[in-house]
Write a protein that holds these residues in place. Structure first.
Motif, short mmCIF file in Angstrom:
data_model
loop_
_atom_site.label_atom_id
_atom_site.label_comp_id
_atom_site.label_asym_id
_atom_site.label_seq_id
_atom_site.Cartn_x
_atom_site.Cartn_y
_atom_site.Cartn_z
N THR A 10 12.03 11.46 1.65
CA THR A 10 12.96 10.38 1.95
C THR A 10 13.81 10.06 0.73
OG1 THR A 10 11.50 8.54 1.34
CG2 THR A 10 11.25 9.43 3.56
N SER A 12 14.79 8.79 -2.41
CA SER A 12 14.25 8.26 -3.66
C SER A 12 14.58 9.24 -4.77
CB SER A 12 12.72 8.09 -3.55
OG SER A 12 12.15 7.88 -4.83
N SER A 88 10.18 6.08 0.98
CA SER A 88 11.00 4.92 0.61
C SER A 88 10.54 3.68 1.37
CB SER A 88 12.46 5.20 0.92
OG SER A 88 12.63 5.35 2.33
N MET A 122 9.52 3.58 -5.20
CA MET A 122 10.65 2.64 -5.12
C MET A 122 10.59 1.68 -6.29
SD MET A 122 9.06 0.45 -1.94
CE MET A 122 8.37 1.92 -1.21
#
Length: 180
Positions: A10, A12, A88, A122
């Motif tokens: 995802t 990041s 994420s 994150m």
């Protein structure tokens, strides 16, 4: 028998580490099938993962495929494990809400009876946000396993918890989940 692993990537900055994860899993004799969110492709290219895994990289739920196959279902049915690294806050929220609007989230809803490992990455404020923590608790209650992020200097320049777990820790969790 070769184990089929779905690797979700995802959006990041830690997405570049997925290349090492995919490469190592492939070298250990696993068949790695990568699914990237649109945001994930902004950080690392599908070609990199395709080259390392020797398998097609999925980025689009509606991409043309073999007419006899519904790709998100066939991927889910073949999988022995699903790993999302990095995951994420957006992906975690969508998963907790059961939203299936891209290839990765749709496959996630279609897998059954296999380990699902989530490795968040994150900013600290995003990770510690009560909404994110609630979403993580929800997924844990549903049987998802989380590989905790580390405390480190983050891409935004702040020090805190939210950095993707070390590659070896992620690989170790995969091996353990597969009973190795």
């Amino acid at each position: 028998m070769k184990k089929n692993i779905i690797l979700g990537i995802t959006g990041s900055i830690a997405a570049y580490k997925a290349a090492d994860i995919a490469n190592t899993l492939n070298k250990e004799g696993r068949s790695v099938h990568t699914i990237m969110t649109r945001a994930g492709t902004e950080f690392i290219t599908p070609l990199t993962l395709q080259t390392l895994t020797k398998n097609k990289v999925y980025t689009d739920l509606f991409a043309p495929c073999a007419p006899s196959e519904v790709e998100h279902i066939s991927l889910a049915q073949r999988a022995d494990l699903l790993l999302v690294a990095p995951a994420s806050a957006n992906f975690i929220a969508k998963a907790a809400a059961g939203i299936a609007d891209d290839m990765l989230s749709t496959v996630l809803l279609a897998v059954r009876g296999i380990p699902i490992l989530i490795a968040p990455a994150m900013n600290t404020a995003m990770y510690e946000n009560p909404l994110t923590q609630r979403n993580i608790r929800t997924l844990k209650e549903l049987g998802f396993c989380f590989i905790e992020p580390r405390e480190a200097m983050l891409a935004c320049g702040s020090l805190g918890k939210g950095a993707l777990a070390d590659t070896e820790q992620i690989l170790s969790a995969v091996r353990e989940a597969l009973g190795e």
